[in-house]
Design an enzyme around this catalytic site. Structure first.
Site, mmCIF file in Angstrom:
data_model
loop_
_atom_site.group_PDB
_atom_site.id
_atom_site.type_symbol
_atom_site.label_atom_id
_atom_site.label_comp_id
_atom_site.label_asym_id
_atom_site.label_seq_id
_atom_site.Cartn_x
_atom_site.Cartn_y
_atom_site.Cartn_z
ATOM 1 N N LYS A 35 -25.033 -20.696 -10.750
ATOM 2 C CA LYS A 35 -25.193 -21.027 -9.332
ATOM 3 C C LYS A 35 -23.888 -21.430 -8.654
ATOM 4 O O LYS A 35 -23.882 -21.883 -7.518
ATOM 5 C CB LYS A 35 -26.237 -22.146 -9.174
ATOM 6 C CG LYS A 35 -27.639 -21.714 -9.578
ATOM 7 C CD LYS A 35 -28.112 -20.584 -8.718
ATOM 8 C CE LYS A 35 -29.573 -20.272 -8.923
ATOM 9 N NZ LYS A 35 -30.053 -19.228 -8.026
ATOM 10 N N CYS A 36 -22.779 -21.271 -9.345
ATOM 11 C CA CYS A 36 -21.470 -21.583 -8.785
ATOM 12 C C CYS A 36 -21.074 -20.499 -7.779
ATOM 13 O O CYS A 36 -21.413 -19.326 -7.954
ATOM 14 C CB CYS A 36 -20.444 -21.657 -9.916
ATOM 15 S SG CYS A 36 -18.758 -21.998 -9.380
ATOM 16 N N GLY A 37 -20.347 -20.897 -6.764
ATOM 17 C CA GLY A 37 -19.843 -19.930 -5.788
ATOM 18 C C GLY A 37 -18.888 -18.916 -6.401
ATOM 19 O O GLY A 37 -18.652 -17.859 -5.819
#
Length: 156
Positions: A35-37
């Site tokens: 879910k990291c950018g």
């Protein structure tokens, strides 16, 4: 300090990853978070893996929830990475990259780089065919920027 080939990790499916299997290969190690950018880097890393694997390039992804951006279970992580980014390279069970419970591999990699703690997801470590750290890359470094060094390492 022990060589990188003495390490072992556990794959998401429970299998053991023995780093001795990476001897003579160029290896990219990266701490990931679904879910990291920066997660779209997985797609670029997968492209490099597919492009150079036949020449001896390997990738190992180590998911971490250290920065609270990883999914709950290994099954969710695996499915997310495959569906959204086409990941086929090995991924381990979740690890900790900093602190008391940190994975010994990351203790080793941080010591080798001399750059201290992992500041964010997608810190990348490129290992040469002899098991030496070639370079530690910042999380924001795009995988394409590593390609020239990967090619050079594969030629040696």
């Amino acid at each position: 300090m022990e060589p990188i080939y003495n390490f072992r990790e556990t794959e998401m499916n429970g299998g053991i990853i023995n780093f001795r299997d990476y001897q003579g290969k160029v290896l990219l190690i990266v701490n990931t978070a679904s879910k990291c950018g920066l997660a779209p880097q997985l797609e670029s890393i997968e492209k490099l893996y597919n492009k150079y694997r036949i020449q001896g390039f390997e990738v190992l992804g180590l998911p971490s929830n250290q920065f609270r951006q990883e999914l709950g279970s290994e099954e969710e992580i695996s499915e997310y990475c495959q569906v959204h980014y086409g990941v086929t390279f090995p991924m381990t069970r979740k690890i900790v990259v900093n602190g008391l419970d940190e994975d010994p591999l990351f203790t080793y990699l941080k010591d080798q780089s001399g750059k201290g703690k992992i500041k964010w997801n997608f810190t990348k470590f490129l290992i040469d065919k002899e098991g030496n750290l070639l370079k530690r890359f910042a999380p924001i470094t795009k995988p394409e920027k590593m390609e020239k060094l990967i090619i050079e390492a594969l030629k040696k």
